[in-house]
Scaffold this active site. Structure first.
Site, mmCIF file in Angstrom:
data_model
loop_
_atom_site.group_PDB
_atom_site.id
_atom_site.type_symbol
_atom_site.label_atom_id
_atom_site.label_comp_id
_atom_site.label_asym_id
_atom_site.label_seq_id
_atom_site.Cartn_x
_atom_site.Cartn_y
_atom_site.Cartn_z
ATOM 1 N N HIS A 171 0.819 -1.211 0.000
ATOM 2 C CA HIS A 171 0.000 0.000 0.000
ATOM 3 C C HIS A 171 0.857 1.267 0.000
ATOM 4 O O HIS A 171 2.049 1.246 0.327
ATOM 5 C CB HIS A 171 -0.912 0.006 1.235
ATOM 6 C CG HIS A 171 -0.148 -0.006 2.526
ATOM 7 N ND1 HIS A 171 0.430 1.127 3.069
ATOM 8 C CD2 HIS A 171 0.139 -1.014 3.384
ATOM 9 C CE1 HIS A 171 1.039 0.828 4.211
ATOM 10 N NE2 HIS A 171 0.883 -0.475 4.419
ATOM 11 N N GLU A 196 -2.097 -7.230 7.023
ATOM 12 C CA GLU A 196 -0.815 -7.178 7.725
ATOM 13 C C GLU A 196 -0.830 -8.132 8.914
ATOM 14 O O GLU A 196 -1.898 -8.564 9.369
ATOM 15 C CB GLU A 196 -0.563 -5.731 8.194
ATOM 16 C CG GLU A 196 0.723 -5.488 8.962
ATOM 17 C CD GLU A 196 1.967 -5.818 8.160
ATOM 18 O OE1 GLU A 196 2.277 -7.036 8.052
ATOM 19 O OE2 GLU A 196 2.630 -4.883 7.671
#
Length: 214
Positions: free
Chosen positions: A12, A85
């Site tokens: 990201h 994550e």
């Protein structure tokens, strides 16, 4: 025999917590202004790539990055929570330096990359790698002979690199995990992941912040 699946893996864009050195994990932190720009840049870079599908972590920093790619490329976009994550539990929102003071034993095991160390209410490296491996196998097998994009996070991409290069979990990281860089892998049912190219950031004016906590 199933044809290989080509994979483009993207971390990201930048967030305020990346800049501050704060641990994000599953905490849903949005892109900052630079991160939004990075998302636009990587979207432009991938506009003409033949993508059969885009799969993204459902956390907004990855999802917004993936939305930009989907808008440019017009490939279908699907949320995939397994691409999140690593969860850092009670340590999310704090810096590693702060944890080293308040929880020195945890910090030592973390720094040594103990595969079984689990932050309170979080995930171990072993668990993260198992999740990453299962996710990429499940998604890649859907697209024989095609190319897909995975938009995820530093820790998740670190696991993909280790799987592709057969690096053990405790090996020190010597590879970059920059925001919005383009990473290329190949997947086959027999061999799993192999590395094609890593950390291509030519579409960015300056490299994004590297992921130090992975």
């Amino acid at each position: 025999m199933q044809s290989p699946t080509r994979i483009i893996a993207i971390r990201h864009g930048e967030t305020a917590w990346n800049v501050d050195g704060r641990i994000q994990g599953h905490t849903d932190i949005p892109l900052n202004a630079k991160g939004e720009w990075q998302a636009g840049q990587v979207a432009a870079a991938l506009a003409d790539e033949p993508l059969a599908a885009i799969y993204s972590s459902d956390l907004s920093r990855a999802w917004v990055t993936a939305q930009a790619i989907a808008a440019s490329n017009r490939a279908p976009l699907t949320a995939e929570p397994a691409l999140r994550e690593r969860s850092f539990g009670i340590f999310e929102g704090r810096s590693f330096a702060d944890i080293a003071v308040s929880h020195p034993d945890d910090a030592t095991r973390w720094r040594q990359r103990d595969p079984d160390y689990t932050p309170p209410e979080g995930e171990s490296l072993q668990t993260l790698q198992q999740r990453a491996s299962a996710a990429v196998d499940r998604l890649a097998v859907r697209h024989p002979g095609q190319q897909i994009a995975l938009v995820a996070h530093g820790g998740l991409l670190d696991m993909l690199y280790r799987l592709a290069t057969r690096q053990p979990l405790q090996a020190p990281r010597t590879w970059a995990l920059g925001n919005a860089a383009i990473n290329r892998l190949l997947w086959t049912p027999d061999t799993g992941l192999t590395l094609v190219g890593w950390a291509d950031a030519r579409h960015l004016e300056a490299p994004g912040l590297d992921e130090q906590a992975a």
